[in-house]
Scaffold this active site. Structure first.
Site, PDB file in Angstrom:
ATOM      1  N   CYS A 138     -19.677 -10.214 -14.017  1.00  0.00           N
ATOM      2  CA  CYS A 138     -20.936 -10.522 -13.433  1.00  0.00           C
ATOM      3  C   CYS A 138     -20.882 -12.103 -12.980  1.00  0.00           C
ATOM      4  CB  CYS A 138     -21.890 -10.527 -14.860  1.00  0.00           C
ATOM      5  SG  CYS A 138     -23.764 -11.119 -14.385  1.00  0.00           S
ATOM      6  N   ILE A 185       8.565   6.103  -0.583  1.00  0.00           N
ATOM      7  CA  ILE A 185       9.411   5.352  -1.483  1.00  0.00           C
ATOM      8  C   ILE A 185       9.337   6.246  -2.759  1.00  0.00           C
ATOM      9  CG2 ILE A 185       7.286   3.988  -2.449  1.00  0.00           C
ATOM     10  CD1 ILE A 185       9.093   1.853  -2.985  1.00  0.00           C
ATOM     11  N   ASP A 196      -5.380  -1.104  -7.295  1.00  0.00           N
ATOM     12  CA  ASP A 196      -5.141  -0.034  -8.430  1.00  0.00           C
ATOM     13  C   ASP A 196      -4.381  -0.676  -9.380  1.00  0.00           C
ATOM     14  OD1 ASP A 196      -2.469   0.840  -8.135  1.00  0.00           O
ATOM     15  OD2 ASP A 196      -3.083   1.490  -6.026  1.00  0.00           O
ATOM     16  N   HIS A 209      -3.753  -9.369  -4.968  1.00  0.00           N
ATOM     17  CA  HIS A 209      -5.164  -9.323  -4.543  1.00  0.00           C
ATOM     18  C   HIS A 209      -6.016  -9.044  -5.646  1.00  0.00           C
ATOM     19  CE1 HIS A 209      -3.254  -8.803  -0.374  1.00  0.00           C
ATOM     20  NE2 HIS A 209      -3.050 -10.184  -0.664  1.00  0.00           N
ATOM     21  N   ALA A 258       0.909  -1.088   0.013  1.00  0.00           N
ATOM     22  CA  ALA A 258      -0.083  -0.155  -0.139  1.00  0.00           C
ATOM     23  C   ALA A 258       0.882   1.240   0.129  1.00  0.00           C
ATOM     24  CB  ALA A 258      -0.996   0.065   1.220  1.00  0.00           C
ATOM     25  N   THR A 301       0.455   5.418  -1.404  1.00  0.00           N
ATOM     26  CA  THR A 301      -0.059   6.618  -0.820  1.00  0.00           C
ATOM     27  C   THR A 301       0.113   7.889  -1.167  1.00  0.00           C
ATOM     28  OG1 THR A 301       2.011   6.467   0.717  1.00  0.00           O
ATOM     29  CG2 THR A 301       0.128   5.263   1.396  1.00  0.00           C
ATOM     30  N   GLN A 347       0.522  -5.910  -3.697  1.00  0.00           N
ATOM     31  CA  GLN A 347      -0.599  -6.446  -3.096  1.00  0.00           C
ATOM     32  C   GLN A 347      -2.021  -5.422  -3.388  1.00  0.00           C
ATOM     33  OE1 GLN A 347       0.075  -7.418   1.115  1.00  0.00           O
ATOM     34  NE2 GLN A 347       2.050  -6.646   0.621  1.00  0.00           N
ATOM     35  N   CYS A 407     -25.642  -6.736 -13.466  1.00  0.00           N
ATOM     36  CA  CYS A 407     -25.385  -6.757 -14.808  1.00  0.00           C
ATOM     37  C   CYS A 407     -26.485  -6.393 -15.779  1.00  0.00           C
ATOM     38  CB  CYS A 407     -25.138  -8.240 -15.101  1.00  0.00           C
ATOM     39  SG  CYS A 407     -24.641  -8.608 -16.888  1.00  0.00           S
TER      40      CYS A 407
END
Length: 221
Positions: free
Chosen positions: A130, A212, A107, A122, A23, A27, A104, A152
């Site tokens: 659907c 990072i 996005d 993930h 994550a 950020t 993980q 759907c």
């Protein structure tokens, strides 16, 4: 030699780099992490449920309105843009040094930045299917579906995000690909970049505490 210079030297001397990210990579694109003091899991949901429970398979099945309300409010960021970390990793892959990104995150900022080999442990918020006819919906078309629970347009069944919820197993094909990348790591250099200390610091050849994107922006391109 300072730590940024050490990292630069390691990258210069390496030809088979694999990046494992979580994550903290997103950020700086204004996507909150999960477990920090102001992260997703600190959200007060106003009832006897934790945020973890709200993104579980049980909630999706039994209380879909609550599930999708939380999911859309706190896990989707359609306007987010890649930051310096995503851009640097895409460039590093283009040079041939970086062999894959294992993430993980759900996005698609790595792909938006230009990364080609991205293994998403993930799943991805950009993939939605659907539960009946398996029609595919990208994030934009998923968000365009009306009502508190997305159904759907073809068969009327619920459309489920292709993300790994609590109580669900990881995609073993993706997991196997990620595990096979261990062959690229032969014990030469392990670098940990994180805002706070983690248990893996003890195994690392270099530990840099910081954001990072800010770290990578100091490296040569």
């Amino acid at each position: 030699m300072d730590k940024i210079a050490q990292l630069q030297e390691m990258i210069d001397q390496s030809h088979r780099i694999v990046f494992f990210g979580g994550a903290g990579v997103s950020t700086e694109s204004n996507i909150p992490d999960f477990r920090s003091s102001d992260g997703v899991y600190s959200v007060q949901v106003g009832r006897h449920l934790t945020a973890e429970q709200l993104v579980s398979h049980t909630m999706f099945e039994r209380y879909p309105e609550d599930f999708f309300d939380f999911y859309k409010k706190y896990l989707l960021y359609p306007d987010a843009k890649p930051n310096a970390a995503h851009r640097y990793l895409a460039w590093l892959e283009e040079t041939g040094k970086l062999k894959a990104v294992v993430t993980q995150n759900i996005d698609s900022l790595h792909e938006m930045a230009g990364s080609k080999k991205v293994l998403k442990l993930h799943g991805s918020a950009d993939r939605n299917y659907c539960t009946g006819c398996q029609r595919f919906y990208d994030l934009e078309s998923f968000l365009a579906l009306e009502g508190p629970v997305p159904h759907c347009l073809d068969c009327g069944k619920v459309v489920k995000p292709d993300v790994t919820l609590y109580e669900e197993p990881l995609d073993m094909d993706v997991f196997s690909q990620a595990a096979s990348l261990i062959q690229y790591f032969q014990g030469k250099k392990l670098v940990v970049i994180n805002k706070t200390s983690i248990p893996q610091d003890k195994q690392a050849d270099l530990v840099i505490e910081g954001k990072i994107g800010q770290v990578f922006s100091q490296l040569r391109q």
